[in-house]
Design a protein around this motif. Structure first.
Motif, PDB file in Angstrom:
ATOM      1  N   CYS A  13      -5.907   4.108   5.221  1.00 28.68           N
ATOM      2  CA  CYS A  13      -6.905   3.735   4.266  1.00 28.68           C
ATOM      3  C   CYS A  13      -7.591   4.742   4.055  1.00 28.68           C
ATOM      4  CB  CYS A  13      -7.244   2.418   4.677  1.00 28.68           C
ATOM      5  SG  CYS A  13      -8.463   1.681   3.359  1.00 28.68           S
ATOM      6  N   ASN A  14      -8.099   5.364   5.371  1.00 34.48           N
ATOM      7  CA  ASN A  14      -9.295   6.416   5.337  1.00 34.48           C
ATOM      8  C   ASN A  14      -8.518   7.782   4.677  1.00 34.48           C
ATOM      9  OD1 ASN A  14     -10.811   4.660   6.711  1.00 34.48           O
ATOM     10  ND2 ASN A  14     -11.038   6.271   8.444  1.00 34.48           N
ATOM     11  N   ALA A  39      -8.660   7.679   1.011  1.00 38.05           N
ATOM     12  CA  ALA A  39     -10.004   7.779   0.522  1.00 38.05           C
ATOM     13  C   ALA A  39     -10.044   9.234   0.117  1.00 38.05           C
ATOM     14  CB  ALA A  39     -11.118   7.336   1.187  1.00 38.05           C
ATOM     15  N   LEU A  54      -8.052  10.324  -2.880  1.00 30.74           N
ATOM     16  CA  LEU A  54      -8.589  10.059  -3.830  1.00 30.74           C
ATOM     17  C   LEU A  54      -9.580  11.135  -4.571  1.00 30.74           C
ATOM     18  CD1 LEU A  54      -9.259   6.188  -3.769  1.00 30.74           C
ATOM     19  CD2 LEU A  54      -7.748   7.251  -5.336  1.00 30.74           C
ATOM     20  N   GLU A  55     -10.286  11.403  -3.649  1.00 27.59           N
ATOM     21  CA  GLU A  55     -11.332  12.258  -3.901  1.00 27.59           C
ATOM     22  C   GLU A  55     -10.637  13.762  -4.321  1.00 27.59           C
ATOM     23  OE1 GLU A  55     -14.413  11.939  -4.221  1.00 27.59           O
ATOM     24  OE2 GLU A  55     -14.771  10.364  -3.132  1.00 27.59           O
ATOM     25  N   ALA A  86      -2.273   8.606  -2.411  1.00 26.22           N
ATOM     26  CA  ALA A  86      -3.507   7.608  -2.015  1.00 26.22           C
ATOM     27  C   ALA A  86      -2.998   5.892  -2.168  1.00 26.22           C
ATOM     28  CB  ALA A  86      -4.606   7.439  -2.944  1.00 26.22           C
ATOM     29  N   GLU A  87      -2.113   5.765  -3.351  1.00 25.78           N
ATOM     30  CA  GLU A  87      -1.404   4.470  -3.468  1.00 25.78           C
ATOM     31  C   GLU A  87      -0.393   4.151  -2.273  1.00 25.78           C
ATOM     32  OE1 GLU A  87       1.429   2.232  -6.609  1.00 25.78           O
ATOM     33  OE2 GLU A  87       1.431   4.220  -6.388  1.00 25.78           O
ATOM     34  N   CYS A 123      -2.380   3.321   0.927  1.00 22.95           N
ATOM     35  CA  CYS A 123      -2.950   2.101   0.832  1.00 22.95           C
ATOM     36  C   CYS A 123      -1.965   0.947   1.000  1.00 22.95           C
ATOM     37  CB  CYS A 123      -3.609   1.871  -0.427  1.00 22.95           C
ATOM     38  SG  CYS A 123      -5.243   2.976  -0.719  1.00 22.95           S
ATOM     39  N   LYS A 138     -10.664  -2.782   1.736  1.00 18.95           N
ATOM     40  CA  LYS A 138     -10.764  -1.322   1.294  1.00 18.95           C
ATOM     41  C   LYS A 138      -9.449  -0.878   0.656  1.00 18.95           C
ATOM     42  CE  LYS A 138     -14.876   0.170   4.091  1.00 18.95           C
ATOM     43  NZ  LYS A 138     -15.116   0.886   4.973  1.00 18.95           N
ATOM     44  N   ARG A 172      -8.929   0.636  -2.809  1.00 16.90           N
ATOM     45  CA  ARG A 172      -8.507   2.284  -3.162  1.00 16.90           C
ATOM     46  C   ARG A 172      -7.309   2.067  -3.823  1.00 16.90           C
ATOM     47  NH1 ARG A 172     -10.702   3.813   2.856  1.00 16.90           N
ATOM     48  NH2 ARG A 172     -13.087   3.607   1.953  1.00 16.90           N
ATOM     49  N   ARG A 173      -6.242   1.134  -3.680  1.00 14.52           N
ATOM     50  CA  ARG A 173      -5.167   1.221  -4.157  1.00 14.52           C
ATOM     51  C   ARG A 173      -5.386   0.999  -5.882  1.00 14.52           C
ATOM     52  NH1 ARG A 173       0.157  -2.447  -2.428  1.00 14.52           N
ATOM     53  NH2 ARG A 173      -1.029  -3.885  -3.246  1.00 14.52           N
ATOM     54  N   THR A 214      -7.859   1.585  -7.248  1.00 18.40           N
ATOM     55  CA  THR A 214      -8.403   2.892  -8.108  1.00 18.40           C
ATOM     56  C   THR A 214      -7.335   3.910  -8.238  1.00 18.40           C
ATOM     57  OG1 THR A 214     -10.325   2.394  -7.042  1.00 18.40           O
ATOM     58  CG2 THR A 214     -10.117   4.781  -7.750  1.00 18.40           C
TER      59      THR A 214
END
Length: 605
Positions: free
Chosen positions: A527-528, A531, A534-535, A542-543, A546, A558, A562-563, A565
């Motif tokens: 998960c971290n 993040a 994503l940045e 990222a998907e 997650c 979270k 995040r997924r 997003t």
């Protein structure tokens, strides 16, 4: 002697009897011929995969006597989309009402004549999306051509019949038109090569316009040498040109849109050029961010209320400008006919035509300004030797007869990619590179406006190596991660957190990756890292992270946020909305999830 024969013998001189017998025989013959023709028609339909509106044969111009060279397209056959004029034939434009309202053409389109003059024989007109207003290839009037690679799915459009005719080897090549993806998308879905030339490079005289600022005459082939020969004729190219070095640029952010692993796309292209001379080491870039900086007029088209990263938001804005431009020019071309005839249209096309007819004339100058800035931006990026490498499409082909609401994401994601060449006027080629999950996959090469020979020569040069590497990639197996020490992994996570707070996103990814190698069941690590991805705009990674986090911890709010997003940034609204809803179930007061869910509901409506 039978009773009927006795009756005939007794009345042999009766003329009325022979009239009845004659009518009966004629009736039997007509019925038999009708059935035979129906059987032939049905068999032809299966054989043709529904690709054709009309079959015929137009022989090429005669070969000049020696010592003249053999015509460059001699011995080849081709088909044409039902948007090209052919003398003494009605151009149907994919719609029965258009066909009924128009007379046979007085002249043959310039592009078609060029093919005939150079030795190719034309064998028919092919099915297309109505009024060239679609990318699915479906047509309620003439039927939808069958995608030979995936029969239960769309073939892609608008030049669907032309793509299918080439894919099933009925013809050697076929002509189509590409406005917002009409050649590139069906080429990808049918597993063949498709070429969209530089805007204005091929004559459109004798082609019914959809949107002149975007329309191009393109073509399909299975063989790169045939693609090359057709291109030389249509583009009137010189046979010899000094060889230039080639500089490939991978648009990493655009490959985030695709669900195909980069092992089967970017890696294949990288390996293909390793042993070829004249290719520099490939470079990587975030194309969306480049457009943010170099196409300032797009700023006014970006949605103010959005959770999208800058690059993705800008590409979506670019596609909306493309659609607005198409609507405006279609209205200018065909509003009078649509209003007077009120043609019967398929539901999807009807919506698009209605939107075009109701479009306003405001702010047209800014649409053309975006087009000018896009061409300059691509020219500055690619210069004399650059080739941008992108995925042709983001998704697998839709199932046939997919409901309109479900196809909205598909269109948005497809247009985000197709708008690059359409709005810049650059040339683009779609090249098949095998399959993923039984679906054809492809990459596209784009180079600057007017560099068509450079691009066609590149395809001819790289194609064999690409196919070889694609075959190797399809048989490779990814290596599994290894387990390790738990305490060391926590220490690496903390270092990752510190790097994240310091906005050192790449460094954070590296620390989290090392932590995952030591402990691959910790949801927080994934998960971290998501993040940080994503940045960096790495939405696909990222998907995936997650999803792994959720696999190990189904209550990780979270990870759902995040997924969601990441999926929204990839324009997969339906899946994103599900993630935000799930986060709300776990935390009903979560404001981020609540706002995102409302925003997506509005987008999907």
């Amino acid at each position: 002697m039978s009773k009927p024969l006795k009756l005939i013998k007794a009345n042999v001189s009766n003329p009325k009897l022979w009239i009845v017998v004659g009518i009966g025989v004629v009736g039997v013959v007509i019925m038999a011929e009708t059935r035979r023709r129906r059987r032939r028609s049905k068999a032809a339909g299966i054989k043709d995969f529904g690709a054709f509106v009309e079959r015929f044969e137009i022989l090429p111009f005669p070969q000049p006597p020696p010592p003249a060279a053999r015509l460059s397209l001699a011995g080849l056959t081709f088909a044409i989309k039902d948007i090209f004029d052919l003398k003494d034939h009605v151009t149907g434009f994919g719609n029965r009402d258009w066909e009924r309202a128009h007379k046979p053409a007085g002249k043959t389109a310039v592009a078609v004549t060029a093919m005939l003059k150079n030795g190719a024989a034309c064998v028919g007109k092919t099915v297309m999306d109505e009024l060239a207003f679609g990318i699915t290839g479906e047509n309620m009037h003439y039927g939808t051509p069958t995608n030979p690679q995936m029969p239960s799915c769309i073939p892609g459009g608008s030049s669907s019949g032309s793509a299918v005719a080439v894919a099933v080897e009925i013809v050697d090549f076929a002509l189509g038109t590409d406005t917002i993806g009409g050649v590139r998308i069906p080429a990808s879905f049918c597993g063949i090569i498709g070429y969209r030339p530089s805007h204005g490079a091929v004559s459109t005289i004798g082609v019914i316009p959809n949107s002149q600022s975007l329309d191009t005459v393109g073509w399909f082939a299975r063989d790169p040498s045939v693609l090359h020969r057709v291109g030389h004729v249509l583009l009137q190219l010189n046979s010899v040109e000094p060889r230039r070095a080639r500089r490939l640029i991978f648009a990493d952010d655009l490959f985030q849109f695709s669900k195909v692993p980069t092992q089967k796309t970017l890696y294949v292209v990288s390996k293909a050029i390793e042993n070829l001379s004249g290719y520099q080491l490939p470079k990587h870039m975030n194309f969306g961010q480049y457009i943010v900086s170099n196409v300032p007029s797009l700023k006014g088209f970006r949605e103010p209320s959005t959770n999208l990263q800058n690059g993705t938001s800008t590409l979506k804005a670019l596609s909306s400008v493309m659609i607005s431009l198409q609507r405006y020019e279609f209205k200018t071309n065909h509003e009078e006919w649509v209003k007077s005839v009120k043609p019967k249209l398929g539901p999807d096309v009807s919506d698009r035509v209605l939107a075009a007819i109701n479009t306003s004339h405001e702010n047209m100058k800014i649409l053309y300004r975006v087009r000018t800035e896009m061409r300059a931006a691509l020219q500055n990026l690619l210069k004399e030797d650059g080739i941008l490498v992108i995925p042709t499409v983001a998704d697998s082909p839709l199932k046939l007869n997919t409901k309109r609401g479900l196809s909205a994401e598909f269109h948005d994601r497809a247009f985000a990619l197709s708008s690059i060449a359409s709005m810049s006027g650059c040339c683009q080629v779609t090249i098949p590179i095998g399959k993923h999950n039984d679906c054809p996959i492809s990459v596209s090469f784009i180079t600057f406006h007017g560099a068509d020979k450079f691009l066609l020569d590149t395809v001819l040069d790289i194609y064999p190596s690409l196919q070889a590497q694609a075959c190797i990639a399809s048989n490779s197996v990814p290596l599994p991660d290894t387990n390790g020490n738990m305490d060391a992994s926590e220490l690496l996570k903390e270092k990752g957190n510190a790097a994240f707070k310091g906005r050192q996103w790449n460094k954070a990814v590296n620390y989290y990756t090392e932590a995952i190698k030591l402990n691959e069941t910790n949801a927080t690590f994934y998960c971290n890292r998501a993040a940080a991805y994503l940045e960096l705009g790495c939405f696909q990674q990222a998907e995936e992270d997650c999803s792994k986090a959720i696999l190990h911890d189904k209550k990780n709010v979270k990870a759902y946020l995040r997924r969601g997003t990441a999926r929204e940034s990839l324009l997969r609204y339906k899946e994103a909305a599900k993630d935000f809803k799930h986060a709300l179930v776990l935390e009903p007061q979560n404001k981020v999830a609540s706002l995102a869910e409302k925003r997506l509901r509005k987008l999907m409506s």
